[in-house]
Motif scaffolding. Structure first.
Motif, PDB file in Angstrom:
ATOM      1  N   GLY A  89       0.784  -1.324  -0.026  1.00 60.91           N
ATOM      2  CA  GLY A  89      -0.035   0.017  -0.062  1.00 60.91           C
ATOM      3  C   GLY A  89       0.840   1.363  -0.057  1.00 60.91           C
ATOM      4  O   GLY A  89       2.115   1.073   0.544  1.00 60.91           O
ATOM      5  N   GLU A  90       0.239   2.351  -0.323  1.00 59.62           N
ATOM      6  CA  GLU A  90       1.082   3.532  -0.441  1.00 59.62           C
ATOM      7  C   GLU A  90       0.260   4.857  -0.320  1.00 59.62           C
ATOM      8  O   GLU A  90      -0.923   4.615  -0.676  1.00 59.62           O
ATOM      9  N   SER A  91       0.994   5.762   0.001  1.00 65.31           N
ATOM     10  CA  SER A  91       0.515   7.145  -0.309  1.00 65.31           C
ATOM     11  C   SER A  91       1.542   7.787  -1.297  1.00 65.31           C
ATOM     12  O   SER A  91       2.317   7.033  -2.081  1.00 65.31           O
ATOM     13  N   SER A  92       1.638   9.087  -1.058  1.00 64.55           N
ATOM     14  CA  SER A  92       2.645   9.914  -1.793  1.00 64.55           C
ATOM     15  C   SER A  92       3.211  10.846  -0.815  1.00 64.55           C
ATOM     16  O   SER A  92       2.541  11.304   0.166  1.00 64.55           O
ATOM     17  N   MET A  93       4.549  11.151  -0.981  1.00 64.73           N
ATOM     18  CA  MET A  93       5.220  12.237  -0.121  1.00 64.73           C
ATOM     19  C   MET A  93       6.260  12.662  -0.769  1.00 64.73           C
ATOM     20  O   MET A  93       6.627  12.403  -1.824  1.00 64.73           O
ATOM     21  N   VAL A  94       6.777  13.788  -0.252  1.00 62.36           N
ATOM     22  CA  VAL A  94       8.220  14.256  -0.606  1.00 62.36           C
ATOM     23  C   VAL A  94       9.455  13.659  -0.278  1.00 62.36           C
ATOM     24  O   VAL A  94       9.501  13.382   0.951  1.00 62.36           O
ATOM     25  N   MET A  95      10.035  13.227  -1.237  1.00 65.13           N
ATOM     26  CA  MET A  95      11.465  12.678  -0.986  1.00 65.13           C
ATOM     27  C   MET A  95      12.514  13.689  -1.468  1.00 65.13           C
ATOM     28  O   MET A  95      12.465  14.088  -2.506  1.00 65.13           O
ATOM     29  N   TYR A  96      13.701  14.044  -0.588  1.00 70.80           N
ATOM     30  CA  TYR A  96      14.504  15.231  -0.915  1.00 70.80           C
ATOM     31  C   TYR A  96      15.896  15.011  -0.666  1.00 70.80           C
ATOM     32  O   TYR A  96      16.060  14.148   0.346  1.00 70.80           O
ATOM     33  N   ARG A  97      16.568  15.558  -1.198  1.00 69.02           N
ATOM     34  CA  ARG A  97      18.049  15.574  -0.864  1.00 69.02           C
ATOM     35  C   ARG A  97      18.476  16.489   0.365  1.00 69.02           C
ATOM     36  O   ARG A  97      18.341  17.826   0.197  1.00 69.02           O
ATOM     37  N   LYS A  98      18.797  15.675   1.657  1.00 67.58           N
ATOM     38  CA  LYS A  98      18.974  16.710   2.653  1.00 67.58           C
ATOM     39  C   LYS A  98      20.301  17.500   2.433  1.00 67.58           C
ATOM     40  O   LYS A  98      20.577  18.576   3.103  1.00 67.58           O
ATOM     41  N   ASP A  99      21.288  16.994   1.756  1.00 71.30           N
ATOM     42  CA  ASP A  99      22.531  17.637   1.669  1.00 71.30           C
ATOM     43  C   ASP A  99      22.453  18.948   0.791  1.00 71.30           C
ATOM     44  O   ASP A  99      23.100  19.933   1.095  1.00 71.30           O
ATOM     45  N   LEU A 100      21.503  18.979  -0.431  1.00 70.85           N
ATOM     46  CA  LEU A 100      21.399  19.959  -1.062  1.00 70.85           C
ATOM     47  C   LEU A 100      20.630  21.156  -0.453  1.00 70.85           C
ATOM     48  O   LEU A 100      20.818  22.456  -0.624  1.00 70.85           O
ATOM     49  N   MET A 101      19.553  20.715   0.438  1.00 68.59           N
ATOM     50  CA  MET A 101      18.776  21.711   1.213  1.00 68.59           C
ATOM     51  C   MET A 101      19.861  22.272   2.340  1.00 68.59           C
ATOM     52  O   MET A 101      19.691  23.567   2.708  1.00 68.59           O
ATOM     53  N   GLU A 102      20.614  21.600   3.031  1.00 69.34           N
ATOM     54  CA  GLU A 102      21.655  22.213   3.998  1.00 69.34           C
ATOM     55  C   GLU A 102      22.546  22.904   3.018  1.00 69.34           C
ATOM     56  O   GLU A 102      22.761  24.370   3.591  1.00 69.34           O
ATOM     57  N   LYS A 103      22.892  22.662   2.036  1.00 69.66           N
ATOM     58  CA  LYS A 103      24.049  23.653   1.280  1.00 69.66           C
ATOM     59  C   LYS A 103      23.284  24.854   0.941  1.00 69.66           C
ATOM     60  O   LYS A 103      23.627  25.814   0.726  1.00 69.66           O
ATOM     61  N   ALA A 104      21.863  24.874   0.468  1.00 67.39           N
ATOM     62  CA  ALA A 104      21.096  25.923   0.328  1.00 67.39           C
ATOM     63  C   ALA A 104      20.698  26.651   1.553  1.00 67.39           C
ATOM     64  O   ALA A 104      20.238  27.785   1.503  1.00 67.39           O
ATOM     65  N   GLY A 105      21.217  26.238   2.766  1.00 67.15           N
ATOM     66  CA  GLY A 105      20.780  26.900   3.962  1.00 67.15           C
ATOM     67  C   GLY A 105      19.200  26.939   4.171  1.00 67.15           C
ATOM     68  O   GLY A 105      18.661  27.595   4.936  1.00 67.15           O
ATOM     69  N   MET A 106      18.539  25.723   3.817  1.00 67.24           N
ATOM     70  CA  MET A 106      17.330  25.641   4.091  1.00 67.24           C
ATOM     71  C   MET A 106      16.909  24.363   4.840  1.00 67.24           C
ATOM     72  O   MET A 106      17.585  23.426   4.817  1.00 67.24           O
ATOM     73  N   LEU A 125       3.225   5.681   6.966  1.00 63.44           N
ATOM     74  CA  LEU A 125       1.998   5.561   7.812  1.00 63.44           C
ATOM     75  C   LEU A 125       1.070   6.735   7.842  1.00 63.44           C
ATOM     76  O   LEU A 125      -0.029   6.900   7.592  1.00 63.44           O
ATOM     77  N   ASN A 126       1.812   7.971   8.266  1.00 61.00           N
ATOM     78  CA  ASN A 126       1.094   9.260   8.388  1.00 61.00           C
ATOM     79  C   ASN A 126       0.590   9.809   6.914  1.00 61.00           C
ATOM     80  O   ASN A 126      -0.462  10.242   6.958  1.00 61.00           O
ATOM     81  N   SER A 127       1.228   9.286   6.105  1.00 65.49           N
ATOM     82  CA  SER A 127       0.798   9.882   4.597  1.00 65.49           C
ATOM     83  C   SER A 127      -0.388   9.036   4.283  1.00 65.49           C
ATOM     84  O   SER A 127      -1.406   9.425   3.780  1.00 65.49           O
ATOM     85  N   ILE A 128      -0.370   7.809   4.477  1.00 61.77           N
ATOM     86  CA  ILE A 128      -1.430   6.667   4.175  1.00 61.77           C
ATOM     87  C   ILE A 128      -2.689   7.493   4.953  1.00 61.77           C
ATOM     88  O   ILE A 128      -3.912   7.521   4.499  1.00 61.77           O
ATOM     89  N   ASN A 129      -2.487   7.482   6.207  1.00 65.59           N
ATOM     90  CA  ASN A 129      -3.676   7.855   7.133  1.00 65.59           C
ATOM     91  C   ASN A 129      -4.104   9.176   7.047  1.00 65.59           C
ATOM     92  O   ASN A 129      -5.282   9.652   7.274  1.00 65.59           O
ATOM     93  N   SER A 130      -3.349  10.169   6.158  1.00 63.78           N
ATOM     94  CA  SER A 130      -3.948  11.498   5.904  1.00 63.78           C
ATOM     95  C   SER A 130      -4.696  11.482   4.622  1.00 63.78           C
ATOM     96  O   SER A 130      -5.344  12.472   4.300  1.00 63.78           O
ATOM     97  N   ALA A 131      -4.634  10.400   3.786  1.00 65.50           N
ATOM     98  CA  ALA A 131      -5.661  10.407   2.738  1.00 65.50           C
ATOM     99  C   ALA A 131      -7.002   9.843   3.031  1.00 65.50           C
ATOM    100  O   ALA A 131      -7.195   8.915   3.407  1.00 65.50           O
ATOM    101  N   ASP A 132      -8.081  10.563   2.529  1.00 65.51           N
ATOM    102  CA  ASP A 132      -9.358  10.107   2.831  1.00 65.51           C
ATOM    103  C   ASP A 132     -10.134  10.126   1.298  1.00 65.51           C
ATOM    104  O   ASP A 132     -10.797  11.027   0.652  1.00 65.51           O
ATOM    105  N   PRO A 133     -10.258   8.856   0.967  1.00 66.60           N
ATOM    106  CA  PRO A 133     -11.027   8.592  -0.345  1.00 66.60           C
ATOM    107  C   PRO A 133     -12.639   8.957  -0.336  1.00 66.60           C
ATOM    108  O   PRO A 133     -13.042   9.132  -1.283  1.00 66.60           O
ATOM    109  N   THR A 134     -13.118   8.861   0.770  1.00 63.47           N
ATOM    110  CA  THR A 134     -14.556   9.208   0.900  1.00 63.47           C
ATOM    111  C   THR A 134     -14.712  10.623   0.953  1.00 63.47           C
ATOM    112  O   THR A 134     -15.910  11.281   0.656  1.00 63.47           O
ATOM    113  N   LYS A 135     -13.745  11.482   1.112  1.00 64.83           N
ATOM    114  CA  LYS A 135     -13.682  12.981   1.127  1.00 64.83           C
ATOM    115  C   LYS A 135     -12.566  13.493   0.448  1.00 64.83           C
ATOM    116  O   LYS A 135     -11.547  14.095   1.341  1.00 64.83           O
TER     117      LYS A 135
END
Length: 438
Positions: free
Chosen positions: A139-156, A368-378
């Motif tokens: 089972g799946e939802s969707s989420m953001v996968m990101y490069r921590k090193d590039l974020m750190e390099k950007a100061g974010m 798990l948090n991503s799966i639980n945050s999606a509501d197909p009924t609404k």
């Protein structure tokens, strides 16, 4: 995922050939249609465990790209072609096909299979009138996968629950086209389960919807224009070249090669981007919820790739044995033993998320948090007459969304404007819905 897919496809071909030879002298051969995703390929490589326990059952595999798989199994089951004994299908097909009487009920799987352990959100999407018509492989939802090193390099820092504004700022900061690093990779390949899965989920967070209460298409509204404009701005400014042909596997390969600062896609991809055997950035990946736009809905979906049995197969008992094996707690333990806990099929069982070893996996909680945050009924900000987060659970949707996806992909390729794509989407959806009697 170039190396993963090429190796896996060779393995699948070998299994298919050996399965055909193995069938001689055995009482039953199962023909299994499946998608060429990594978890399914891994499962094929572990089936010696099943055949050792069931020496009278041989396995033949038909492994297909996602869009092709959907087309093949839909054509076969609607025409009662009988090509397959087990089909890999999704949360969209199961309730429709179950109501049509096209699938075999799985309510009689063995008690030790433990149907009550399936996550309620996943099980509900595979059940019609109390009958379970498919067993979830992952089972799946969707989420953001990101490069921590590039974020750190950007100061974010990436928030755990980002907005689309946060995503745009991060994409800009991480983009270095001279180094072939693109701030964001998103699905552009046309298909109701490819670019339209992403864009429909994204549109929910902007207050858009496919239809109003009277089933009138809504592509001529401001919310869809804002959605598509935001998407195009991200991809045109910070995305990779040729994005209109990139789907799940293509973006996975780009991310594993270090060419994407961010990738918003299926939570199941987390094990592949953090696997040092295949990913050059395995130790640099962070995770966040799919973005929102301040309206109470995130741009994430809810899906399960599941195993189902077409009605009319002459191998029903053998098919149930295979499905019970492939979707069991024991199979999860087998993968953990062979490949590590990070690589077990995620998102199906409560017991997995209660397991102390699995809780150490860096993406387990966010999945798990991503799966639980999606509501197909609404699924949308406003009330709508349909269910389904990244799809509309009506039979006509697949055909309509495939056409709409082609228009949006053409816009991404620069072949037409956003306004032209939306106008065509509105016209073709209206025509198809009126022809269907809505």
């Amino acid at each position: 995922m170039i190396r993963v897919v090429s190796t896996a496809m060779a393995s699948a071909l070998a299994l298919a050939v050996s399965g055909a030879a193995f069938a001689e002298g055995h009482s039953k051969t199962l023909t299994i249609a499946t998608v060429n995703n990594g978890d399914m390929i891994r499962m094929q490589g572990l089936t010696e465990d099943f055949t050792a326990k069931n020496p009278d059952i041989a396995l033949e595999w038909v492994t297909l790209e996602e869009n092709v798989l959907r087309q093949r199994v839909t054509q076969d089951i609607s025409a009662k072609g009988g090509q397959f004994d087990v089909m890999t299908i999704g949360t969209y097909e199961v309730p429709i096909w179950g109501k049509n009487g096209w699938l075999v009920s799985l309510n009689d799987l063995p008690a030790e299979w433990d149907a009550d352990d399936i996550l309620p959100a996943i099980r509900g999407g595979l059940t019609v009138d109390g009958e379970l018509y498919a067993a979830p492989f992952y089972g799946e939802s969707s989420m953001v996968m990101y490069r921590k090193d590039l974020m750190e390099k950007a100061g974010m820092e990436m928030p755990d629950a980002p907005t689309w504004g946060d995503i745009a700022k991060a994409a800009e900061a991480m983009t270095d086209k001279d180094a072939e690093v693109y701030g964001i990779c998103l699905r552009g390949k046309a298909g109701w389960g490819e670019n339209m899965a992403f864009l429909t989920a994204m549109s929910n967070s902007f207050g858009a919807k496919w239809f109003d209460a009277d089933w009138k298409p809504q592509f001529d509204g401001d919310a869809w224009k804002t959605t598509l404009t935001t998407y195009m701005d991200l991809m045109n400014n910070y995305g990779p070249p040729g994005a209109s042909t990139n789907g799940f596997n293509e973006n996975l390969s780009l991310f594993q090669q270090g060419k994407c600062g961010m990738w918003i896609d299926a939570t199941v991809a987390a094990s592949f981007v953090t696997n040092p055997k295949d990913s050059t950035v395995a130790d640099k990946v962070g995770f966040a919820l799919a973005p929102d736009n301040g309206l109470g809905k995130r741009g994430n979906w809810l899906w399960a790739w599941s195993l189902a049995i077409p009605a009319g197969t002459d191998a029903e008992d053998a098919a149930k044995k295979f499905i019970a094996w492939a979707t069991s707690k024991e199979y999860t333990a087998l993968v953990a033993e062979k490949e590590g806990w990070a690589n077990v099929p995620p998102g199906t069982r409560s017991s997995l998320y209660e397991n102390a070893e699995y809780q150490k996996v860096p993406f387990a909680e966010m999945t798990l948090n991503s799966i639980n945050s999606a509501d197909p009924t609404k699924p949308t900000v406003d009330d709508v007459p349909y269910t389904g987060v990244q799809f509309v659970a009506i039979p006509e949707f697949a055909g309509i969304a495939t056409q709409v996806g082609q228009e949006f992909s053409a816009a991404l390729a620069g072949q037409q404007s956003i306004d032209e794509a939306l106008a065509k989407a509105q016209a073709l959806t209206t025509e198809e819905m009126e022809a269907a009697g809505y």
